[in-house]
Design a protein around this motif. Structure first.
Motif, mmCIF file in Angstrom:
data_model
loop_
_atom_site.group_PDB
_atom_site.id
_atom_site.type_symbol
_atom_site.label_atom_id
_atom_site.label_comp_id
_atom_site.label_asym_id
_atom_site.label_seq_id
_atom_site.Cartn_x
_atom_site.Cartn_y
_atom_site.Cartn_z
ATOM 1 N N LEU A 90 0.872 -1.174 0.000
ATOM 2 C CA LEU A 90 0.000 0.000 0.000
ATOM 3 C C LEU A 90 0.904 1.217 0.000
ATOM 4 O O LEU A 90 1.524 1.533 1.010
ATOM 5 C CB LEU A 90 -0.905 -0.015 1.236
ATOM 6 N N TRP A 91 1.000 1.875 -1.145
ATOM 7 C CA TRP A 91 1.943 2.980 -1.313
ATOM 8 C C TRP A 91 1.173 4.294 -1.383
ATOM 9 O O TRP A 91 0.706 4.714 -2.448
ATOM 10 C CB TRP A 91 2.763 2.786 -2.587
ATOM 11 N N PHE A 92 1.053 4.967 -0.246
ATOM 12 C CA PHE A 92 0.282 6.204 -0.178
ATOM 13 C C PHE A 92 0.882 7.313 -1.049
ATOM 14 O O PHE A 92 0.157 8.164 -1.566
ATOM 15 C CB PHE A 92 0.194 6.691 1.272
ATOM 16 N N ASP A 93 2.206 7.310 -1.215
ATOM 17 C CA ASP A 93 2.847 8.402 -1.934
ATOM 18 C C ASP A 93 2.656 8.323 -3.444
ATOM 19 O O ASP A 93 2.573 9.344 -4.128
ATOM 20 C CB ASP A 93 4.347 8.456 -1.599
ATOM 21 N N LYS A 94 2.541 7.102 -3.979
ATOM 22 C CA LYS A 94 2.444 6.922 -5.430
ATOM 23 C C LYS A 94 1.055 6.487 -5.896
ATOM 24 O O LYS A 94 0.697 6.682 -7.057
ATOM 25 C CB LYS A 94 3.475 5.894 -5.901
ATOM 26 N N ASP A 95 0.306 5.851 -5.011
ATOM 27 C CA ASP A 95 -1.000 5.302 -5.363
ATOM 28 C C ASP A 95 -2.071 6.241 -4.824
ATOM 29 O O ASP A 95 -2.414 6.205 -3.646
ATOM 30 C CB ASP A 95 -1.140 3.898 -4.769
ATOM 31 N N ARG A 96 -2.607 7.063 -5.708
ATOM 32 C CA ARG A 96 -3.526 8.095 -5.257
ATOM 33 C C ARG A 96 -4.809 8.035 -6.077
ATOM 34 O O ARG A 96 -5.344 6.963 -6.301
ATOM 35 C CB ARG A 96 -2.828 9.454 -5.339
ATOM 36 N N SER A 97 -5.300 9.143 -6.521
ATOM 37 C CA SER A 97 -6.554 9.170 -7.262
ATOM 38 C C SER A 97 -6.346 8.716 -8.704
ATOM 39 O O SER A 97 -5.216 8.520 -9.165
ATOM 40 C CB SER A 97 -7.134 10.584 -7.263
ATOM 41 N N THR A 98 -7.447 8.575 -9.427
ATOM 42 C CA THR A 98 -7.388 8.141 -10.816
ATOM 43 C C THR A 98 -6.509 9.053 -11.658
ATOM 44 O O THR A 98 -5.743 8.581 -12.510
ATOM 45 C CB THR A 98 -8.812 8.103 -11.410
ATOM 46 N N ARG A 146 -15.791 -0.841 -1.719
ATOM 47 C CA ARG A 146 -16.268 0.519 -1.506
ATOM 48 C C ARG A 146 -15.370 1.515 -2.217
ATOM 49 O O ARG A 146 -14.226 1.210 -2.551
ATOM 50 C CB ARG A 146 -16.317 0.857 -0.013
ATOM 51 N N GLY A 147 -15.895 2.687 -2.462
ATOM 52 C CA GLY A 147 -15.070 3.768 -2.958
ATOM 53 C C GLY A 147 -14.425 4.494 -1.799
ATOM 54 O O GLY A 147 -14.606 4.147 -0.637
ATOM 55 N N ASP A 148 -13.660 5.519 -2.127
ATOM 56 C CA ASP A 148 -12.962 6.267 -1.082
ATOM 57 C C ASP A 148 -12.705 7.676 -1.599
ATOM 58 O O ASP A 148 -12.274 7.852 -2.741
ATOM 59 C CB ASP A 148 -11.637 5.579 -0.749
ATOM 60 N N ASP A 149 -12.992 8.663 -0.763
ATOM 61 C CA ASP A 149 -12.732 10.031 -1.194
ATOM 62 C C ASP A 149 -11.252 10.392 -1.102
ATOM 63 O O ASP A 149 -10.834 11.449 -1.571
ATOM 64 C CB ASP A 149 -13.581 11.034 -0.399
ATOM 65 N N LYS A 150 -10.462 9.492 -0.489
ATOM 66 C CA LYS A 150 -9.005 9.626 -0.502
ATOM 67 C C LYS A 150 -8.432 8.294 -0.974
ATOM 68 O O LYS A 150 -7.851 7.529 -0.205
ATOM 69 C CB LYS A 150 -8.485 9.991 0.892
ATOM 70 N N PRO A 151 -8.612 8.016 -2.257
ATOM 71 C CA PRO A 151 -8.384 6.651 -2.741
ATOM 72 C C PRO A 151 -6.920 6.295 -2.961
ATOM 73 O O PRO A 151 -6.061 7.151 -3.161
ATOM 74 C CB PRO A 151 -9.117 6.663 -4.084
#
Length: 251
Positions: A90-98, A146-151
């Motif tokens: 789970l890479w928060f820095d590189k894996d963000r929104s569409t 589910r979706g996520d507003d901070k995906p």
């Protein structure tokens, strides 16, 4: 729930959920092969059941490596009973929104989280057939539902793919008494959520929306995994077990 004398492969087992699952299986008398690209976070030689534990360091997306590890486990124990796919990133820095996700990161996340699963399954199935039965558990996530507003769009998509692939494997293995199920953890205290240790307020905010009022533990996931692997779950295949403190039940 007798696991004594059985053989298991567990990926993503250097720490977190994978390590907890692997050690619980060893505590129940299972020969366990732990796989991870990183060295274990503990000294396995100091574990009370060290004779039942072996570690193979390598990349779960390397088909030849996985094939060799599984073949070796079968040759040494004459059986393969369990496969647990717990490897994931789970890479928060590189894996963000569409629009923001790094597409090279997308490809690598898909490789680690999803492609690794088809690699382990395709190499495990023949040996489970020789054994006469088998059980697989694949660690997905409630984020697949589910979706996520901070995906983290790649992570979520890869975890949804795990659920679908698990169902297909379940149908393919059923005639040989090989079961395949997924576990969908909710927010869980593990190395993947190291940001919580850096900022406990983030954890408390997350826990405030969980009906049971706390984040999960790796032991919670290990308990669920061992149940699905066991003969207690012999009539359960092709489905998902949600372990999230009630999070998905919220409107």
């Amino acid at each position: 729930m007798s696991f004594s004398g059985k053989t298991a492969i567990v990926t993503g087992a250097a720490g977190g959920m994978g390590l907890n699952i692997a050690l619980d299986l060893a505590d129940q008398g299972t020969h366990v092969v732990l796989i991870d690209i990183k060295p274990p976070s503990i000294n396995l030689q100091e574990h009370k059941n060290k004779d039942l534990i072996s570690f193979a360091q390598g990349d779960v997306t390397d088909s030849d490596f996985i094939k060799g590890v599984i073949e070796k486990a079968y040759v040494e124990t004459s059986r393969l009973d369990y496969l647990v796919n717990a490897a994931g990133v789970l890479w928060f820095d590189k894996d963000r929104s569409t629009e923001e996700v790094d597409l090279d990161a997308w490809d690598r996340i898909m490789e680690i989280n999803l492609k690794s699963m088809i690699i382990t399954c395709r190499h495990a199935l023949p040996y489970m057939r020789k054994t006469g039965s088998g059980s697989m558990v694949h660690i997905a996530s409630v984020q697949a539902m589910r979706g996520d507003d901070k995906p983290q769009v790649a992570y979520q998509a890869s975890k949804a793919g795990i659920i679908s692939l698990s169902k297909t494997v379940a149908l393919e293995g059923a005639k040989d008494n090989i079961r395949s199920n997924s576990i969908l953890p909710g927010p869980t205290v593990s190395p993947m959520q190291e940001r919580w240790a850096e900022d406990p307020k983030i954890q408390r905010l997350t826990e405030s929306v969980i009906p049971l009022g706390r984040a999960g533990t790796t032991q919670d996931i290990a308990n669920a995994t061992l149940f699905l692997l066991s003969d207690k779950a012999s009539y359960i295949t092709g489905t998902e077990l949600v372990v999230d403190g009630g999070l998905l039940s919220r409107p």
